[in-house]
Design an enzyme around this catalytic site. Structure first.
Site, mmCIF file in Angstrom:
data_model
loop_
_atom_site.group_PDB
_atom_site.id
_atom_site.type_symbol
_atom_site.label_atom_id
_atom_site.label_comp_id
_atom_site.label_asym_id
_atom_site.label_seq_id
_atom_site.Cartn_x
_atom_site.Cartn_y
_atom_site.Cartn_z
ATOM 1 N N LYS A 1 -20.981 30.783 103.429
ATOM 2 C CA LYS A 1 -22.073 30.244 102.601
ATOM 3 C C LYS A 1 -22.754 29.064 103.296
ATOM 4 O O LYS A 1 -23.987 29.006 103.379
ATOM 5 C CB LYS A 1 -21.547 29.788 101.225
ATOM 6 C CG LYS A 1 -20.873 30.892 100.428
ATOM 7 C CD LYS A 1 -20.363 30.389 99.091
ATOM 8 C CE LYS A 1 -19.256 29.373 99.141
ATOM 9 N NZ LYS A 1 -17.966 29.861 99.709
ATOM 10 N N ARG B 1 -19.999 27.983 89.985
ATOM 11 C CA ARG B 1 -18.704 28.507 90.356
ATOM 12 C C ARG B 1 -17.849 28.866 89.144
ATOM 13 O O ARG B 1 -16.717 29.344 89.292
ATOM 14 C CB ARG B 1 -17.991 27.410 91.108
ATOM 15 C CG ARG B 1 -17.314 27.866 92.343
ATOM 16 C CD ARG B 1 -16.954 26.600 93.027
ATOM 17 N NE ARG B 1 -16.115 26.697 94.111
ATOM 18 C CZ ARG B 1 -16.541 26.437 95.357
ATOM 19 N NH1 ARG B 1 -17.795 26.220 95.613
ATOM 20 N NH2 ARG B 1 -15.668 26.421 96.312
ATOM 21 N N ARG C 1 -11.948 26.894 111.257
ATOM 22 C CA ARG C 1 -13.155 26.085 111.043
ATOM 23 C C ARG C 1 -12.962 24.634 111.489
ATOM 24 O O ARG C 1 -11.943 24.019 111.235
ATOM 25 C CB ARG C 1 -13.535 26.087 109.565
ATOM 26 C CG ARG C 1 -14.712 25.132 109.287
ATOM 27 C CD ARG C 1 -15.346 25.326 107.959
ATOM 28 N NE ARG C 1 -14.370 25.358 106.893
ATOM 29 C CZ ARG C 1 -14.635 25.783 105.667
ATOM 30 N NH1 ARG C 1 -15.838 26.211 105.362
ATOM 31 N NH2 ARG C 1 -13.697 25.784 104.747
ATOM 32 N N ARG D 1 -11.136 20.336 107.751
ATOM 33 C CA ARG D 1 -11.122 19.972 106.328
ATOM 34 C C ARG D 1 -9.695 19.935 105.794
ATOM 35 O O ARG D 1 -8.865 20.767 106.161
ATOM 36 C CB ARG D 1 -11.959 20.979 105.524
ATOM 37 C CG ARG D 1 -13.371 20.497 105.315
ATOM 38 C CD ARG D 1 -14.274 21.526 104.727
ATOM 39 N NE ARG D 1 -13.775 22.196 103.530
ATOM 40 C CZ ARG D 1 -14.464 23.117 102.864
ATOM 41 N NH1 ARG D 1 -15.676 23.449 103.282
ATOM 42 N NH2 ARG D 1 -13.960 23.683 101.809
ATOM 43 N N ARG E 1 -7.313 28.306 96.515
ATOM 44 C CA ARG E 1 -8.780 28.415 96.393
ATOM 45 C C ARG E 1 -9.168 29.862 96.077
ATOM 46 O O ARG E 1 -10.090 30.109 95.294
ATOM 47 C CB ARG E 1 -9.454 27.936 97.688
ATOM 48 C CG ARG E 1 -9.403 26.423 97.838
ATOM 49 C CD ARG E 1 -9.597 25.963 99.269
ATOM 50 N NE ARG E 1 -10.901 26.263 99.803
ATOM 51 C CZ ARG E 1 -11.211 26.193 101.101
ATOM 52 N NH1 ARG E 1 -10.293 25.831 101.980
ATOM 53 N NH2 ARG E 1 -12.419 26.474 101.497
HETATM 54 P P1 AP5 Z 1 -18.522 28.423 106.208
HETATM 55 O O1 AP5 Z 1 -19.966 28.721 106.351
HETATM 56 O O2 AP5 Z 1 -18.045 27.033 106.350
HETATM 57 O O3 AP5 Z 1 -17.952 29.113 104.865
HETATM 58 P P2 AP5 Z 1 -18.152 28.726 103.342
HETATM 59 O O4 AP5 Z 1 -18.408 29.983 102.579
HETATM 60 O O5 AP5 Z 1 -19.136 27.625 103.212
HETATM 61 O O6 AP5 Z 1 -16.683 28.256 103.024
HETATM 62 P P3 AP5 Z 1 -16.159 27.001 102.217
HETATM 63 O O7 AP5 Z 1 -14.702 26.881 102.558
HETATM 64 O O8 AP5 Z 1 -17.022 25.803 102.434
HETATM 65 O O9 AP5 Z 1 -16.302 27.494 100.772
HETATM 66 P P4 AP5 Z 1 -15.578 26.956 99.559
HETATM 67 O O10 AP5 Z 1 -16.338 27.628 98.518
HETATM 68 O O11 AP5 Z 1 -14.120 27.168 99.509
HETATM 69 O O12 AP5 Z 1 -15.670 25.358 99.745
HETATM 70 P P5 AP5 Z 1 -16.647 24.279 99.143
HETATM 71 O O13 AP5 Z 1 -16.879 23.246 100.166
HETATM 72 O O14 AP5 Z 1 -17.808 24.914 98.499
HETATM 73 O O15 AP5 Z 1 -17.782 29.334 107.322
HETATM 74 C C1 AP5 Z 1 -16.368 29.330 107.436
HETATM 75 C C2 AP5 Z 1 -15.997 29.496 108.907
HETATM 76 O O16 AP5 Z 1 -16.427 30.778 109.362
HETATM 77 C C3 AP5 Z 1 -16.647 28.489 109.863
HETATM 78 O O17 AP5 Z 1 -15.714 28.149 110.848
HETATM 79 C C4 AP5 Z 1 -17.820 29.247 110.490
HETATM 80 O O18 AP5 Z 1 -18.111 28.794 111.803
HETATM 81 C C5 AP5 Z 1 -17.278 30.667 110.492
HETATM 82 N N1 AP5 Z 1 -18.327 31.660 110.333
HETATM 83 C C6 AP5 Z 1 -19.231 31.735 109.310
HETATM 84 N N2 AP5 Z 1 -20.031 32.809 109.460
HETATM 85 C C7 AP5 Z 1 -19.599 33.419 110.602
HETATM 86 C C8 AP5 Z 1 -20.013 34.614 111.286
HETATM 87 N N3 AP5 Z 1 -21.025 35.373 110.823
HETATM 88 N N4 AP5 Z 1 -19.353 34.960 112.398
HETATM 89 C C9 AP5 Z 1 -18.330 34.179 112.878
HETATM 90 N N5 AP5 Z 1 -17.879 33.063 112.281
HETATM 91 C C10 AP5 Z 1 -18.516 32.695 111.149
HETATM 92 O O19 AP5 Z 1 -15.740 23.641 97.984
HETATM 93 C C11 AP5 Z 1 -14.598 22.884 98.299
HETATM 94 C C12 AP5 Z 1 -13.943 22.400 97.024
HETATM 95 O O20 AP5 Z 1 -14.849 21.550 96.304
HETATM 96 C C13 AP5 Z 1 -13.549 23.482 96.013
HETATM 97 O O21 AP5 Z 1 -12.289 24.038 96.313
HETATM 98 C C14 AP5 Z 1 -13.553 22.675 94.703
HETATM 99 O O22 AP5 Z 1 -12.407 21.877 94.587
HETATM 100 C C15 AP5 Z 1 -14.747 21.759 94.890
HETATM 101 N N6 AP5 Z 1 -16.008 22.341 94.401
HETATM 102 C C16 AP5 Z 1 -17.102 22.678 95.159
HETATM 103 N N7 AP5 Z 1 -18.069 23.195 94.401
HETATM 104 C C17 AP5 Z 1 -17.593 23.189 93.136
HETATM 105 C C18 AP5 Z 1 -18.139 23.623 91.902
HETATM 106 N N8 AP5 Z 1 -19.351 24.172 91.817
HETATM 107 N N9 AP5 Z 1 -17.367 23.491 90.799
HETATM 108 C C19 AP5 Z 1 -16.139 22.934 90.848
HETATM 109 N N10 AP5 Z 1 -15.572 22.523 91.994
HETATM 110 C C20 AP5 Z 1 -16.290 22.642 93.125
HETATM 111 MG MG MG Z 2 -19.019 25.610 102.634
#
Ligand code: AP5
Ligand code: MG
Length: 238
Positions: A33, A108, A148, A181, A192
């Site tokens: 994402k 979410r 990552r 992270r 997660r």
């Molecule tokens: P990346 O693009 O970083 O993936 P992502 O989908 O953004 O993954 P996240 O781990 O950030 O998602 P998440 O939903 O768990 O975490 P968030 O920060 O939102 O890519 C991942 C890896 O793959 C990277 O190394 C990248 O280089 C690689 N990659 C990507 N595309 C590729 C490709 N095509 N080919 C090769 N490699 C590739 O949330 C974290 C925490 O915050 C949650 O657990 C929760 O506690 C809280 N939180 C956040 N939002 C909310 C909400 N709305 N409500 C409640 N709690 C929330």
């Molecule tokens: Mg992310």
């Protein structure tokens, strides 16, 4: 990886010149994402609003919200809806959101989705959301999460296996030492994923039934996945 000017121009004129409006990027942890949101920012010049990034910034600054959110995030649990909605409401008031924005990691939960739907419904000029749900298989998710690394200065996202920096351990642009992270450990990832399946999978179904929804294969080169998303958004906006 990022688009060159030629690659961006290779999108159809209509795709690049549409008013994108609100775009939701949905999908499991590590699906891409954040990576894709950064590509769409370059194409449409609209902001990425990542609730995870905003929360991590609150944690780093030690704000009241950061204190409430930090422990939950480290355990892979979701932060309460009221806190997240309030944070998003404040961000959406900023003028750079006028032509659209990419919500990365929000909504979410179903209450968050209902809150966003009500907010947009109350704005007669607002375009309805288009929702894009990204998918890759579980083994790919594990590789993406455990490999990552992020630049603490510019937030660029790398992967030591799949998308490595030119010099191991350092950002290509800033030269800063890359960081991992706190929640990118396999045991926290499992939690997660549990939160995603229990609380976020119903959000995907909610937007699927509303129309203006596309499921996109997140496997393959970053630019190829971005091209699929752009095509889907163009179709959903036409
Ligand atoms: P990346 O693009 O970083 O993936 P992502 O989908 O953004 O993954 P996240 O781990 O950030 O998602 P998440 O939903 O768990 O975490 P968030 O920060 O939102 O890519 C991942 C890896 O793959 C990277 O190394 C990248 O280089 C690689 N990659 C990507 N595309 C590729 C490709 N095509 N080919 C090769 N490699 C590739 O949330 C974290 C925490 O915050 C949650 O657990 C929760 O506690 C809280 N939180 C956040 N939002 C909310 C909400 N709305 N409500 C409640 N709690 C929330
Ligand atoms: Mg992310």
């Amino acid at each position: 990886m990022s688009f060159s000017a030629t690659q961006v121009e290779s999108y159809s004129d209509t795709a690049v010149h549409i008013v994108p409006g609100p775009i939701l990027l949905l999908g499991a942890p590590g699906v891409g994402k954040g990576t894709q949101a950064k590509e769409l920012v370059k194409i449409w010049s609209i902001p990425q609003i990542s609730t995870g990034d905003l929360l991590r910034s609150h944690v780093a600054q030690g704000t009241e919200l950061g204190k409430a959110a930090g422990a939950l995030m480290q355990q892979g649990e979701l932060v309460p809806d009221s806190l997240v909605n309030e944070m998003v409401a404040r961000r959406l008031q900023e003028p750079d959101t006028a032509r659209g924005y990419i919500l990365d990691g929000f909504p979410r939960t179903l209450p968050q989705a209902h809150w966003l739907d009500a907010r947009l419904a109350a704005q007669p000029d607002a375009l309805p959301v288009v929702a894009v749900s990204l998918h890759v298989d579980y083994n790919q998710l594990i590789r993406r999460i455990t490999g990552r690394r992020n630049c603490p200065v510019c937030q660029r996202i790398y992967n030591i296996y799949l998308n490595p920096p030119r010099t191991a351990g350092f950002c290509d642009v800033e030269g800063a030492a890359l960081a991992q992270r706190a929640d990118d450990r396999e045991e926290v990832f499992a939690e997660r994923m549990r939160a995603y399946n229990a609380q976020t999978a119903p959000v995907v179904e909610h937007y699927r039934t509303q129309g203006r929804f596309a499921e996109v294969d997140g496997d393959g080169a970053i630019a190829a996945v971005a091209a699929r998303i752009v095509t889907a958004v163009e179709r959903l906006r036409s």
